[in-house]
Design a protein around this motif. Sequence first.
Motif, mmCIF file in Angstrom:
data_model
loop_
_atom_site.group_PDB
_atom_site.id
_atom_site.type_symbol
_atom_site.label_atom_id
_atom_site.label_comp_id
_atom_site.label_asym_id
_atom_site.label_seq_id
_atom_site.Cartn_x
_atom_site.Cartn_y
_atom_site.Cartn_z
ATOM 1 N N SER A 191 10.857 11.313 -4.984
ATOM 2 C CA SER A 191 10.177 10.303 -4.169
ATOM 3 C C SER A 191 9.017 9.607 -4.885
ATOM 4 C CB SER A 191 9.662 10.980 -2.889
ATOM 5 O OG SER A 191 9.063 10.056 -2.048
ATOM 6 N N TYR A 192 8.248 10.358 -5.656
ATOM 7 C CA TYR A 192 7.013 9.760 -6.197
ATOM 8 C C TYR A 192 7.287 8.693 -7.242
ATOM 9 C CZ TYR A 192 4.251 13.045 -3.532
ATOM 10 O OH TYR A 192 3.678 13.724 -2.502
ATOM 11 N N SER A 193 8.151 8.985 -8.230
ATOM 12 C CA SER A 193 8.410 7.946 -9.236
ATOM 13 C C SER A 193 9.116 6.772 -8.577
ATOM 14 C CB SER A 193 9.221 8.500 -10.402
ATOM 15 O OG SER A 193 10.284 9.276 -9.904
ATOM 16 N N GLU A 211 0.857 -1.189 0.000
ATOM 17 C CA GLU A 211 0.000 0.000 0.000
ATOM 18 C C GLU A 211 0.892 1.237 0.000
ATOM 19 O OE1 GLU A 211 -2.454 -0.266 3.580
ATOM 20 O OE2 GLU A 211 -0.985 0.933 4.662
ATOM 21 N N ARG A 212 0.310 2.353 -0.378
ATOM 22 C CA ARG A 212 1.087 3.602 -0.409
ATOM 23 C C ARG A 212 1.659 3.866 0.986
ATOM 24 N NH1 ARG A 212 -3.158 4.014 -3.892
ATOM 25 N NH2 ARG A 212 -2.950 5.263 -5.792
ATOM 26 N N VAL A 213 2.897 4.337 1.057
ATOM 27 C CA VAL A 213 3.538 4.543 2.355
ATOM 28 C C VAL A 213 2.843 5.651 3.140
ATOM 29 C CG1 VAL A 213 5.363 5.933 1.274
ATOM 30 C CG2 VAL A 213 5.761 4.943 3.501
ATOM 31 N N THR A 231 8.747 5.664 -5.547
ATOM 32 C CA THR A 231 7.785 4.816 -4.827
ATOM 33 C C THR A 231 6.881 4.053 -5.798
ATOM 34 O OG1 THR A 231 6.520 4.811 -2.769
ATOM 35 C CG2 THR A 231 5.775 6.342 -4.416
ATOM 36 N N GLN A 232 6.567 4.651 -6.943
ATOM 37 C CA GLN A 232 5.702 3.940 -7.906
ATOM 38 C C GLN A 232 6.432 2.740 -8.497
ATOM 39 O OE1 GLN A 232 3.114 5.005 -7.183
ATOM 40 N NE2 GLN A 232 3.069 7.234 -7.088
ATOM 41 N N PHE A 233 7.737 2.898 -8.750
ATOM 42 C CA PHE A 233 8.504 1.750 -9.271
ATOM 43 C C PHE A 233 8.481 0.606 -8.255
ATOM 44 C CE2 PHE A 233 10.823 4.832 -12.117
ATOM 45 C CZ PHE A 233 10.355 4.265 -13.293
ATOM 46 N N GLY A 250 12.329 17.725 -3.472
ATOM 47 C CA GLY A 250 12.515 16.368 -2.950
ATOM 48 C C GLY A 250 11.402 15.431 -3.386
ATOM 49 N N ARG A 251 10.197 15.984 -3.533
ATOM 50 C CA ARG A 251 9.072 15.153 -3.982
ATOM 51 C C ARG A 251 9.326 14.634 -5.397
ATOM 52 N NH1 ARG A 251 3.510 18.235 -3.368
ATOM 53 N NH2 ARG A 251 2.634 16.134 -3.538
ATOM 54 N N LEU A 252 10.092 15.401 -6.168
ATOM 55 C CA LEU A 252 10.298 15.023 -7.568
ATOM 56 C C LEU A 252 11.003 13.673 -7.688
ATOM 57 C CD1 LEU A 252 11.285 18.508 -9.010
ATOM 58 C CD2 LEU A 252 9.034 17.413 -8.944
ATOM 59 N N ALA A 260 -9.512 11.651 -10.408
ATOM 60 C CA ALA A 260 -9.196 12.320 -9.138
ATOM 61 C C ALA A 260 -9.230 11.315 -8.001
ATOM 62 C CB ALA A 260 -10.208 13.433 -8.869
ATOM 63 N N ARG A 261 -8.215 11.379 -7.150
ATOM 64 C CA ARG A 261 -8.169 10.485 -5.976
ATOM 65 C C ARG A 261 -8.021 11.333 -4.708
ATOM 66 N NH1 ARG A 261 -4.314 7.798 -2.718
ATOM 67 N NH2 ARG A 261 -5.071 5.801 -1.946
ATOM 68 N N PHE A 262 -8.869 11.045 -3.723
ATOM 69 C CA PHE A 262 -8.826 11.740 -2.433
ATOM 70 C C PHE A 262 -8.414 10.735 -1.374
ATOM 71 C CE2 PHE A 262 -12.300 13.289 -5.116
ATOM 72 C CZ PHE A 262 -11.857 14.583 -5.347
HETATM 73 FE FE1 HDD Z 1 3.277 13.195 -0.819
HETATM 74 C C1 HDD Z 1 1.642 10.405 -1.796
HETATM 75 C C2 HDD Z 1 0.427 15.032 -1.287
HETATM 76 C C3 HDD Z 1 4.847 15.963 0.488
HETATM 77 C C4 HDD Z 1 6.156 11.534 -0.813
HETATM 78 N N1 HDD Z 1 1.396 12.801 -1.402
HETATM 79 C C5 HDD Z 1 0.913 11.573 -1.788
HETATM 80 C C6 HDD Z 1 -0.454 11.689 -2.170
HETATM 81 C C7 HDD Z 1 -0.791 12.996 -2.015
HETATM 82 C C8 HDD Z 1 0.374 13.689 -1.542
HETATM 83 C C9 HDD Z 1 -2.133 13.611 -2.295
HETATM 84 C C10 HDD Z 1 -1.345 10.560 -2.643
HETATM 85 C C11 HDD Z 1 -1.271 10.382 -4.133
HETATM 86 C C12 HDD Z 1 -2.284 9.357 -4.579
HETATM 87 O O1 HDD Z 1 -3.497 9.648 -4.475
HETATM 88 O O2 HDD Z 1 -1.870 8.305 -4.997
HETATM 89 N N2 HDD Z 1 2.722 15.095 -0.398
HETATM 90 C C13 HDD Z 1 1.547 15.668 -0.765
HETATM 91 C C14 HDD Z 1 1.634 17.084 -0.514
HETATM 92 C C15 HDD Z 1 2.865 17.332 -0.004
HETATM 93 C C16 HDD Z 1 3.554 16.087 0.053
HETATM 94 C C17 HDD Z 1 0.530 18.074 -0.804
HETATM 95 C C18 HDD Z 1 3.483 18.633 0.424
HETATM 96 C C19 HDD Z 1 3.182 19.751 -0.079
HETATM 97 N N3 HDD Z 1 5.146 13.652 -0.223
HETATM 98 C C20 HDD Z 1 5.603 14.854 0.245
HETATM 99 C C21 HDD Z 1 7.027 14.801 0.427
HETATM 100 C C22 HDD Z 1 7.411 13.541 0.037
HETATM 101 C C23 HDD Z 1 6.209 12.840 -0.363
HETATM 102 C C24 HDD Z 1 7.887 15.929 0.920
HETATM 103 C C25 HDD Z 1 8.777 12.931 -0.009
HETATM 104 C C26 HDD Z 1 9.859 13.570 -0.229
HETATM 105 N N4 HDD Z 1 3.782 11.288 -1.134
HETATM 106 C C27 HDD Z 1 5.050 10.835 -1.124
HETATM 107 C C28 HDD Z 1 5.168 9.401 -1.547
HETATM 108 C C29 HDD Z 1 3.697 9.021 -1.884
HETATM 109 C C30 HDD Z 1 2.968 10.305 -1.561
HETATM 110 C C31 HDD Z 1 5.904 8.537 -0.618
HETATM 111 C C32 HDD Z 1 3.123 7.802 -1.230
HETATM 112 C C33 HDD Z 1 2.386 7.063 -2.308
HETATM 113 C C34 HDD Z 1 2.681 7.778 -3.525
HETATM 114 O O3 HDD Z 1 3.545 8.791 -3.252
HETATM 115 O O4 HDD Z 1 2.269 7.537 -4.621
HETATM 116 O O5 HDD Z 1 5.991 9.300 -2.650
#
Ligand code: HDD
Length: 760
Positions: A386-388, A96-98, A390-392, A382-384, A136-138
């Motif tokens: 983390s997201y890809s 599951e998503r972290v 985590t998806q991999f 930093g988010r740039l 859209a996902r909430f």
């Molecule tokens: Fe994040 C998921 C929003 C900071 C790392 N984040 C995730 C999701 C949302 C946000 C809505 C769910 C996406 C979905 O529906 O699949 N996150 C935010 C917002 C942030 C934020 C608004 C600050 C402005 N996030 C943030 C940081 C990091 C992450 C600083 C890491 C450096 N977020 C993640 C993640 C997730 C995630 C670990 C978990 C599952 C995913 O990405 O797909 O990469």
Amino acid sequence: MADHSTQGVGRTLANAAAQAAQTVKGAVGLGQTEKVKQLNQSNVVENANTHLTTSFGCPVATVDDSLKAGERGPTLFQDFVQRDRMAHFDRERIPERVVHARGSAAHGYFESYGNESEVTKASFLSAKGKQTPVFARFSTVQGSKGSADTVRDVRGFSIKFYTDEGNWDFVGNNIPVFFIQDAIKFPDLVHALKPEPHNEIPQGQSAHDNFWDFVSLIPESTHMLMWVMSDRTLPRSLRMINGFGVHTFRLVNADGVARFVKFHWRPKVGVHSLVWDEALKTAGRDPDFHRRDLWMAIDNGDYPEWELGFQIIEEADAAKLPFDILDATKIIPEEIVPVRYVGKMVLNRNVDEFFSETEQAAFHPGVLVPGIEVSNDPLLQGRLFSYSDTQFYRVGTNYQELPINRPVCPVRNHQRAGAMRHTIVKGQANYEPNSIGGGCPFLSGKGYEHHPELVEGRIMAKRAESFGDHYSQAKLFYDSMTETEKGHIQSAFTFELSKVTTKGVQQRVVDNLNNVDQALASAIAYRIGANPPAAPTFTTKPMGVPQSAPLSILKSQKYDTIAGRMVAVLLMPGYDSSVAELVGALKGAGAQAMIVSATPAPVPDGSGSSSITPSFTFFASSSTQFDAFFIPGGRKAVDALLNDANALVQVAEGFKHLKAICAVNEGIEVLKKIGVQIQTATSADKVVEDLGVVTAVGVGAGVGGPIGKALGTATGMAAATTTSLADATSAASDWLKKFMVGIAKHRAWDREPMAMKVVV
Ligand code: HDD
């Protein structure tokens, strides 16, 4: 052999036609965007009128008994049907998503209000009326996939735009700021927020030592904490939350002119919240409350809508603001930079399959289209990564190819292989440059171009001084609240900190809050038994405005619709004709009249000439499902209500949760029975409204009246025929008008002091 004749339903082709009719309804209804057509063309399977097969297509005769050597003998390894089923089943879960593990999603479209090419070359904003498919996902943040919906938590707000120049992923929250300023702290934040590592407690909440320990040591979290402890984190519905991009992004037009932008989404039906006691009870009674609400609204044709807004800041003006726009713990007050709304999103189609769509959807704030760029905000940067990344891990290599993630425009590149690759690319050349493939796919020279910002500086791991003010905007937020909202924030801090067992942590939070507001810190200290706060360590600065109304949910409401609201009509045999008038008016305003009674049997009216089948029973429903309550008159009906404890509890809870209540004629006795101290109607004063409770006498022409016609359907579900409250109430009686206005206000906040005393 199992006896199939007794297990009939769903197992033979006999009822396949009925199933087919159902499936087709979902497939061809509204919401046929380019994305949905793409999904249907290539990847959506319908099982109607088909036979069961293995994964490889071999017809299957039975899945009730494994292949054995003799009836009571051992199972044979050659049973490929069993192996096929088990092997797939054993792998049916992905990580599951972290964070944001718990989510609900839907398809829809975005429509541009105009041509925004002056500020951005993003093609989906290039013309009035241009529509782009979206998904859209909430989500909640802390809890795991199966956690409850109504916990106190930030809500994720993610939208995948399938534009004609590729996907744009908007990945925001319903709160415009964040806990930390630099992404490098994100693992610490999430470790502290999640259930504690030694005992995996608590689920779905931040009310524990680790979280408050961390935030008390990271004062940059103070502004976000104010939002998280406000009613923003207790939404009534996912349809009633804002969305914010949080970071400053960049818009760039075709001439290369770049401007900073903050993205805002506002829901058409307004922002509304639950009250805390209601949120707690709902988490137990219906953990899927928000998921069900979103699903039902779309299923009923009551499509949720949001408008997308831009707060645009010219690059030259950014430095004039009294805070750093690269700091994600800051907002830009709308009084300083107004929000301009540029389009709307409508969600009009539920998913066909949760896993394939909602679960496998992979968002990433760095998936951009020409015209939208990131800024140097270190949290965003930093988010740039983390997201890809985590998806991999979570979904797998080639996750971009999955039906829900792939764009609607062509994908042409030299990526060919990797696990689970399923696109088949024709041709020999898989490199660039090539001559063997005619140089294709060729570089057009007109692709995404990054804004050529001049960047220079010494390499250092250091926080900018301009990021140093952690309290002034927290104060701006608190000062902008109504007294009701301030009270809720104080109670939320009190509740959370009461669950913290480490006294030093409690004290540090109190002392930090004293930099925001002394009365707030002192009140919390008193209520949790901490020492009075230490002297402030920081002098807050003006943030451009002393207060900002849009920060307050209650100050920024229009209260102009009741569309989608659930109104419980407490119906017992012998009810009077007030019900027919009420139900007709609610339907006209797009609200749902939910008939609740003692049993599921049709309820006859007082004249005995008509009856209506209830949607719910008092026993199997609860007050938390409804936004408002109507108690009709009718001597026999009211006598029955007065003797039904489940019904009385619903009214008492509705009162406690500040919901609109209307009781007419003999129905007023129900309010008296639950011990509510309010003014009620008399023969001298026929319609009275007190603390959001409307009472009226002499209502209705008689003892009954057919309400089935007014209701339209047996269940009371009705799509909005109008969303304007003014239109809906123009012809209504005075009592009804007052009740509907009360429903639109959502909660009678002035009832709160009295409601606290109601024991349920
Ligand atoms: Fe994040 C998921 C929003 C900071 C790392 N984040 C995730 C999701 C949302 C946000 C809505 C769910 C996406 C979905 O529906 O699949 N996150 C935010 C917002 C942030 C934020 C608004 C600050 C402005 N996030 C943030 C940081 C990091 C992450 C600083 C890491 C450096 N977020 C993640 C993640 C997730 C995630 C670990 C978990 C599952 C995913 O990405 O797909 O990469």
